[in-house]
Motif scaffolding. Structure first.
Motif, PDB file in Angstrom:
ATOM      1  N   GLY A 206      30.104  34.693  29.752  1.00  0.00           N
ATOM      2  CA  GLY A 206      30.817  35.066  28.527  1.00  0.00           C
ATOM      3  C   GLY A 206      31.582  36.362  28.607  1.00  0.00           C
ATOM      4  O   GLY A 206      32.007  36.904  27.584  1.00  0.00           O
ATOM      5  N   SER A 207      31.813  36.849  29.815  1.00  0.00           N
ATOM      6  CA  SER A 207      32.522  38.114  29.987  1.00  0.00           C
ATOM      7  C   SER A 207      33.912  38.089  29.362  1.00  0.00           C
ATOM      8  O   SER A 207      34.414  39.096  28.860  1.00  0.00           O
ATOM      9  N   ILE A 208      34.512  36.896  29.357  1.00  0.00           N
ATOM     10  CA  ILE A 208      35.883  36.752  28.880  1.00  0.00           C
ATOM     11  C   ILE A 208      36.054  37.187  27.425  1.00  0.00           C
ATOM     12  O   ILE A 208      37.125  37.626  27.015  1.00  0.00           O
ATOM     13  N   VAL A 209      34.971  37.091  26.649  1.00  0.00           N
ATOM     14  CA  VAL A 209      35.075  37.432  25.228  1.00  0.00           C
ATOM     15  C   VAL A 209      35.557  38.876  25.048  1.00  0.00           C
ATOM     16  O   VAL A 209      36.435  39.158  24.269  1.00  0.00           O
ATOM     17  N   LYS A 210      34.988  39.785  25.804  1.00  0.00           N
ATOM     18  CA  LYS A 210      35.406  41.179  25.644  1.00  0.00           C
ATOM     19  C   LYS A 210      34.973  42.051  26.826  1.00  0.00           C
ATOM     20  O   LYS A 210      35.691  42.933  27.266  1.00  0.00           O
ATOM     21  N   LYS A 211      33.770  41.742  27.332  1.00  0.00           N
ATOM     22  CA  LYS A 211      33.152  42.618  28.319  1.00  0.00           C
ATOM     23  C   LYS A 211      34.035  42.872  29.546  1.00  0.00           C
ATOM     24  O   LYS A 211      34.045  43.972  30.091  1.00  0.00           O
ATOM     25  N   HIS A 212      34.796  41.866  29.954  1.00  0.00           N
ATOM     26  CA  HIS A 212      35.588  42.013  31.183  1.00  0.00           C
ATOM     27  C   HIS A 212      36.594  43.158  31.099  1.00  0.00           C
ATOM     28  O   HIS A 212      37.049  43.660  32.108  1.00  0.00           O
ATOM     29  N   LEU A 213      36.931  43.574  29.887  1.00  0.00           N
ATOM     30  CA  LEU A 213      37.869  44.688  29.723  1.00  0.00           C
ATOM     31  C   LEU A 213      37.167  46.038  29.626  1.00  0.00           C
ATOM     32  O   LEU A 213      37.786  47.070  29.810  1.00  0.00           O
ATOM     33  N   GLU A 214      35.893  46.011  29.272  1.00  0.00           N
ATOM     34  CA  GLU A 214      35.236  47.284  28.948  1.00  0.00           C
ATOM     35  C   GLU A 214      33.908  47.478  29.664  1.00  0.00           C
ATOM     36  O   GLU A 214      33.109  48.323  29.278  1.00  0.00           O
ATOM     37  N   PHE A 215      33.686  46.696  30.705  1.00  0.00           N
ATOM     38  CA  PHE A 215      32.379  46.741  31.367  1.00  0.00           C
ATOM     39  C   PHE A 215      32.157  48.092  32.047  1.00  0.00           C
ATOM     40  O   PHE A 215      33.099  48.804  32.387  1.00  0.00           O
ATOM     41  N   GLU A 216      30.871  48.384  32.231  1.00  0.00           N
ATOM     42  CA  GLU A 216      30.511  49.630  32.902  1.00  0.00           C
ATOM     43  C   GLU A 216      30.006  49.317  34.300  1.00  0.00           C
ATOM     44  O   GLU A 216      28.961  48.680  34.459  1.00  0.00           O
ATOM     45  N   PRO A 217      30.737  49.762  35.315  1.00  0.00           N
ATOM     46  CA  PRO A 217      30.275  49.514  36.685  1.00  0.00           C
ATOM     47  C   PRO A 217      28.892  50.125  36.879  1.00  0.00           C
ATOM     48  O   PRO A 217      28.615  51.214  36.399  1.00  0.00           O
ATOM     49  N   ARG A 218      28.019  49.425  37.574  1.00  0.00           N
ATOM     50  CA  ARG A 218      26.599  49.808  37.668  1.00  0.00           C
ATOM     51  C   ARG A 218      26.365  50.815  38.792  1.00  0.00           C
ATOM     52  O   ARG A 218      25.549  50.579  39.700  1.00  0.00           O
ATOM     53  N   LEU A 219      27.066  51.925  38.731  1.00  0.00           N
ATOM     54  CA  LEU A 219      27.028  52.889  39.830  1.00  0.00           C
ATOM     55  C   LEU A 219      25.685  53.571  39.993  1.00  0.00           C
ATOM     56  O   LEU A 219      25.118  53.604  41.092  1.00  0.00           O
ATOM     57  N   LYS A 220      25.154  54.134  38.936  1.00  0.00           N
ATOM     58  CA  LYS A 220      23.856  54.834  39.041  1.00  0.00           C
ATOM     59  C   LYS A 220      22.736  53.845  39.337  1.00  0.00           C
ATOM     60  O   LYS A 220      21.837  54.110  40.128  1.00  0.00           O
ATOM     61  N   GLU A 221      22.819  52.706  38.660  1.00  0.00           N
ATOM     62  CA  GLU A 221      21.787  51.691  38.863  1.00  0.00           C
ATOM     63  C   GLU A 221      21.739  51.261  40.328  1.00  0.00           C
ATOM     64  O   GLU A 221      20.660  51.103  40.913  1.00  0.00           O
ATOM     65  N   SER A 222      22.921  51.084  40.929  1.00  0.00           N
ATOM     66  CA  SER A 222      22.950  50.567  42.302  1.00  0.00           C
ATOM     67  C   SER A 222      22.350  51.557  43.294  1.00  0.00           C
ATOM     68  O   SER A 222      21.703  51.162  44.265  1.00  0.00           O
ATOM     69  N   LEU A 223      22.551  52.860  43.043  1.00  0.00           N
ATOM     70  CA  LEU A 223      21.966  53.854  43.954  1.00  0.00           C
ATOM     71  C   LEU A 223      20.447  53.771  43.915  1.00  0.00           C
ATOM     72  O   LEU A 223      19.776  53.857  44.945  1.00  0.00           O
ATOM     73  N   MET A 224      19.908  53.587  42.708  1.00  0.00           N
ATOM     74  CA  MET A 224      18.455  53.498  42.592  1.00  0.00           C
ATOM     75  C   MET A 224      17.932  52.202  43.212  1.00  0.00           C
ATOM     76  O   MET A 224      16.878  52.185  43.851  1.00  0.00           O
ATOM     77  N   ILE A 225      18.672  51.127  43.023  1.00  0.00           N
ATOM     78  CA  ILE A 225      18.280  49.842  43.625  1.00  0.00           C
ATOM     79  C   ILE A 225      18.272  49.956  45.152  1.00  0.00           C
ATOM     80  O   ILE A 225      17.356  49.480  45.822  1.00  0.00           O
TER      81      ILE A 225
END
Lengths: 302, 302
Positions: free
Chosen positions: B167-186
């Motif tokens: 469902g990203s097309i509804v709105k999220k695809h324009l305003e998503f937050e790249p998971r930068l901090k999360e990925s470092l911890m992962i």
């Protein structure tokens, strides 16, 4: 349209104030430089080439288009006297472009990549119902000198160009050779400023003077004009020469010319002077203002 | 069209054989890696975003388009667990786009640049009589771990995703937050493989399995589906979720989950197994093959 490309570039540079310790060269030069730990640095440039603007898919082969896309960025590496490292390419493909055509485009990219030791290391592709667009981003590293900038011309420098100017549209713009080796030698010879001529001599010399806060006088009868070009106006205005435009002290230029072993000739076309006006002395003696008259992508569509 | 995107990427990777000492990661991952002297390395990614494909200028604001263009590449930095360094942007502008519109696009780029500490350091612009195209190239550096690749999933790993899918097309695809901090911890938690979900879970999990030479079993009822998405099919097929898909040993995942302090949830959706088939177990017990079914840019125009 309220402003031209130059004003916008100044606006972007002012808006995105960079940390100069980390980014010694930013928006407005041929490449941007990024300092890394332990004395390393890399430079980066990007160019988007478009069907109907920088090439015409009805006339140029896809190999030529691939080659040119890489060569335009390689010329930016040369413009700063840096050594190409690697490239990534993103493409927008017309619908039904197909794998066979894409492989031809890729072949042209690889020809340039191999010839100039700048491997293609990544990319992105998307199809749409519009014409072909090819965007290259390229990394380089400094040679034995610091990267040579546009903004560091000195009063008294001679203004020099490699090769001949004008008439690139006939064929050269698709098959030109970025002046990579030549630029390294020019930098080691002591160039104070340099760029590649992509928007025409008149526009590009104005860039160097504006950024260096200097003036210039160019002697029309010294400008080396390509044989098939339409005279002086073409040499001044035609885009995509991809020759080097550089300035250096006269004595150093003399030494450089003695050591010069490349086929491409070097020509002094004028001198950097104090002030801010860029002038051209015509063969019959009249001195005129040399205005930026090459391409301005926000003023008109080519 | 004789081949899809995956086959072509394999073709390009094979044709442009890279020196692995200099380029440990090349074509086919989220970013390519370049080794530099004295232990440094940088990574690079490029993405071309097109009007009518990745955004629609009739619906999205130019700020949103600028933001999304940066965020897509920032998500690639996250996909490898790397830290963004700088970006360059080349644009193809519709005729009469004008300085005011360009400044809005630029503003969106700068919002992302500031939010994620990834300055815009250069670019290129050309106008043409066609729709808007925005190409971003972005550099990053490794964090405390090596870049996490797609090709290194291990048998027995749990398969995990951040956030919710579809469902990203509804709105999220324009305003998503790249998971930068999360990925470092992962990555620090011990992920064996990772990528961002840009072409849909089914396609992207197939990438990890193909490149890692592994199989997978996904449990349909564990897939976290976005509230406004159209059910399981959307969560499997919708592109541009820009969530992270990663695999790690079960024990490490347990420890990671205990330490997890971010709002975005982590969900185990399946397991990496030996073999090469990617399967999905439906809620009513049936096991089906999970085929790549997300977007393939050479098979169809979105």
């Amino acid at each position: 349209m309220s402003g031209g490309e130059t004003e916008l570039v100044q606006y972007f540079a002012a808006k995105g104030k960079l940390n100069r310790a980390k980014f010694p060269i930013g928006i407005g030069d041929d490449m941007a430089q990024i300092k890394l730990p332990r004395g390393n640095s890399v430079l980066i440039t990007t160019d988007m080439l478009l069907d109907g603007v920088h090439f015409d898919t009805k006339e140029a082969s896809l190999e030529q288009i691939g080659y040119k896309s890489m060569a335009a960025s390689l010329s930016d590496c040369a413009a700063m006297a840096t050594i190409p490292l690697a490239a990534v390419v993103s493409v927008a493909l017309p619908r039904n472009f197909g794998a066979a055509k894409l492989k031809k485009l890729h072949k042209g990219i690889l020809i340039a990549a191999k010839k100039y030791n700048c491997p293609l290391i990544g990319g992105d592709m998307t199809s749409w119902r519009k014409p072909l667009a090819v965007s290259v981003a390229m990394l380089s590293v400094p040679g034995k000198t610091k990267p040579v900038r546009r903004s560091t011309a000195k009063t008294g420098d001679v203004i020099c160009v490699t090769g001949t100017l004008g008439g690139s549209i006939v064929k050269k713009h698709l098959e030109f050779e970025p002046r990579l080796k030549e630029s390294l030698m020019i930098a080691q010879g002591g160039a104070n400023s340099m760029m590649d001529i992509s928007d025409g001599l008149s526009t590009d010399l104005n860039h160097i003077c504006r950024l260096s806060k200097k003036g210039a006088i160019v002697y029309a009868d010294r400008i080396p004009i390509t044989r098939n070009a339409k005279g002086l106006i073409a040499a001044l205005k035609d885009g995509e020469d991809f020759e080097l435009l550089f300035t250096m002290p006269q004595g150093k230029f003399g030494r450089l010319k003695k050591q010069w072993r490349f086929k491409i000739k070097l020509t002094v076309i004028g001198k950097i002077v104090a002030g801010s006006s860029v002038k051209i002395k015509m063969p019959y003696g009249k001195v005129a203002e040399l205005l930026p008259a090459g391409f301005d992508h926000l003023r008109k569509t080519r």
